[in-house]
Design a protein around this motif. Structure first.
Motif, mmCIF file in Angstrom:
data_model
loop_
_atom_site.group_PDB
_atom_site.id
_atom_site.type_symbol
_atom_site.label_atom_id
_atom_site.label_comp_id
_atom_site.label_asym_id
_atom_site.label_seq_id
_atom_site.Cartn_x
_atom_site.Cartn_y
_atom_site.Cartn_z
ATOM 1 N N GLU A 26 0.836 -1.212 0.000
ATOM 2 C CA GLU A 26 0.000 0.000 0.000
ATOM 3 C C GLU A 26 0.867 1.257 0.000
ATOM 4 O O GLU A 26 0.593 2.225 -0.719
ATOM 5 N N TRP A 27 1.937 1.243 0.800
ATOM 6 C CA TRP A 27 2.822 2.406 0.888
ATOM 7 C C TRP A 27 3.677 2.594 -0.363
ATOM 8 O O TRP A 27 4.180 3.689 -0.619
ATOM 9 N N SER A 28 3.829 1.548 -1.147
ATOM 10 C CA SER A 28 4.599 1.683 -2.386
ATOM 11 C C SER A 28 3.911 2.614 -3.376
ATOM 12 O O SER A 28 4.544 3.140 -4.297
ATOM 13 N N LYS A 29 2.621 2.848 -3.175
ATOM 14 C CA LYS A 29 1.891 3.792 -4.043
ATOM 15 C C LYS A 29 2.242 5.236 -3.660
ATOM 16 O O LYS A 29 2.220 6.125 -4.515
ATOM 17 N N ARG A 30 2.547 5.460 -2.395
ATOM 18 C CA ARG A 30 2.928 6.802 -1.944
ATOM 19 C C ARG A 30 4.418 7.055 -2.149
ATOM 20 O O ARG A 30 4.847 8.201 -2.299
ATOM 21 N N ILE A 31 5.197 5.984 -2.116
ATOM 22 C CA ILE A 31 6.652 6.090 -2.309
ATOM 23 C C ILE A 31 7.044 5.157 -3.455
ATOM 24 O O ILE A 31 7.575 4.061 -3.236
ATOM 25 N N GLU B 53 3.121 0.785 12.572
ATOM 26 C CA GLU B 53 3.091 -0.104 11.408
ATOM 27 C C GLU B 53 3.187 0.709 10.117
ATOM 28 O O GLU B 53 3.860 0.295 9.161
ATOM 29 N N ASP B 54 2.532 1.856 10.091
ATOM 30 C CA ASP B 54 2.632 2.732 8.917
ATOM 31 C C ASP B 54 4.064 3.226 8.736
ATOM 32 O O ASP B 54 4.584 3.251 7.612
#
Length: 465
Positions: free
Chosen positions: A301-306, A377-378
């Motif tokens: 999910e975080w790979s979309k922001r980074i 976790e985020d």
């Protein structure tokens, strides 16, 4: 400030009790508001009043706000006690050179008073004159009787210097003395079970590790669950900083939970920061593997922001918990880190949360992740998508290093004990690179060193990946 809170007699008792209660429950903003309200009704030319304001604001960890009141007190009543309080405020407000000068006056005026000598050595060390500070403490140790509480305080302060000299076991032992003094980790836990001590056979025993200190301290010391597991124990971890979900996946930890929850049955409990002493470890025995892993779904999910777009993705953090007494000494101006965006091939993401966000202008090119960093976790998932973390001395570099990410640390002169040894912290984290401050209050040399190295890293194919 002086050990006991004292209030001017003309402040009503119920108001005094309210202050004491607010300090106990750490409602610092409320303390400040109440102090300012009370101050309106007090005589401004009374040193008791200004000393009261300095004391309360210092207790509320509003160090720079406390300094003007402490100065006014000394101007009206230049007693050793007033100067002692002023020096305390000055050092906490990151003015150790002036604090040293003021405290030297106190030592001269009251040569039999031990506390000012101890603090004077602290202020000397804060400016990087470590040998001088250590010599002052060792001289004092020979002067103070072993039955005096200050003997233990001096030993605690010398613990850092022992680690600096490479004497890890002795340094950790001496730092642990601070627990009973309420200046190291936590000092008491309400468990009827015995505390784990050196030499106890832990085979087939259930051990509760109790987190203490800050979030970074819990992360630092969670690794020792592996050592206990390897000796045959089953290990639980009680966190005080909402790290339980992360630590539950750490090797050696059977279960992690909040300290507010009732623990499962166990045989012994152990304060986390004391584990190297209890386990009788030397620096080479510290587990150095990566021991924290993020949640796979969150990483995606975080790979979309980074996104991985071929650039060197770095995360920055310039300030830690503003309530920590040394925070002003370790914090790095955001405008230094912001210049990393000028390096071709580099993208910069802010890992800052809560305090310190006001330093980032709204139009900054540093990508602000704060709105999405809701949990640890985020933060772990964000870090997993980065190539490098560049940070001041906060909990974030500990988390990144525990995950196996490379970290470049803006390390203050008088560093945390983990970074104090001659190995520059490699005993704890092989992947952390310290960039030590050269002069107190001046990050320019450290910044230029990091900037130059980052330029070279960005020029290499694939960056840090």
């Amino acid at each position: 400030m002086q050990k006991e809170i004292s209030f001017p007699s003309f402040i009503p008792q119920d108001v005094q009790n309210t202050f004491r209660w607010l300090i106990k429950v750490e409602e610092f903003n409320t303390i400040r508001a109440l102090a300012e309200s009370v101050y309106k009704f007090l005589p401004k030319d009374n040193p008791e009043v200004t000393d009261f304001m300095a004391m309360v604001l210092h207790k509320a960890k509003m160090y720079r706000e406390a300094v003007p009141y402490a100065r006014q007190t000394v101007a009206m009543l230049p007693t050793p006690e007033a100067k002692f309080n002023l020096a305390k405020c000055l050092n906490s407000a990151a003015f150790p050179a002036e604090a040293e000068k003021v405290m030297a006056e106190v030592v001269k005026e009251r040569p039999d008073w031990i506390d000012p000598v101890i603090d004077h050595a602290v202020y000397v060390a804060a400016q990087g004159r470590f040998d001088e500070a250590e010599a002052e403490l060792r001289t004092l140790l020979n002067r103070v009787g072993t039955a005096d509480r200050n003997y233990a305080v001096v030993q605690f302060n010398l613990g850092w210097h022992e680690i600096r000299a490479g004497h890890f076991k002795e340094g950790i032992r001496m730092l642990g003395i601070g627990r009973t003094l309420r200046i190291w980790g936590a000092y008491s836990f309400p468990y009827p079970q015995p505390m784990l001590t050196e030499g106890v056979d832990v085979r087939n025993k259930d051990i509760l590790i109790v987190g203490e200190g800050g979030a970074g301290d819990e992360i630092i010391n969670a690794r020792f669950a592996q050592t206990l597991r390897d000796r045959g124990a089953r290990v639980f971890f009680a966190s005080n900083h909402k790290l339980e979900s992360l630590l539950a996946r750490s090797p050696g930890i059977e279960k992690a939970f909040s300290q507010k929850q009732a623990p499962p049955a166990f045989d012994y409990w152990a304060p986390a920061m004391d584990l190297p002493r209890i386990l009788e470890l030397n620096s080479e025995d510290i587990p150095k593997n990566s021991y924290i892993t993020p949640v796979e779904g969150l990483v995606k999910e975080w790979s979309k922001r980074i996104p991985n777009n071929g650039k060197l993705r770095i995360g920055v953090r310039w300030q830690g918990n503003a309530l920590y007494e040394q925070d002003l000494m370790r914090s790095v101006p955001f405008n230094l880190m912001e210049t990393f965006v000028n390096i071709p091939g580099v993208e910069v993401y802010s890992l800052q949360r809560d305090s310190g966000l006001e330093e980032r202008p709204a139009d900054s090119k540093v990508v602000d992740l704060a709105p999405y960093l809701n949990t640890w976790e985020d933060t772990a998932a964000a870090i997993s998508n980065l190539d490098l973390v560049i940070s001041s001395c906060t909990s974030v570099p500990h988390l990144a290093a525990a995950m196996g990410k490379p970290v470049w640390l803006f390390c203050p002169l008088s560093s945390y004990y983990v970074w104090a040894g001659p190995d520059n912290g490699r005993a704890w984290y092989p992947q952390v690179e310290l960039h030590r401050q050269k002069e107190f209050g001046n990050w320019e040399h450290t910044y230029k060193d990091i900037y130059s190295k980052l330029e070279k890293l960005a020029q290499t194919k694939g960056g840090a990946r």
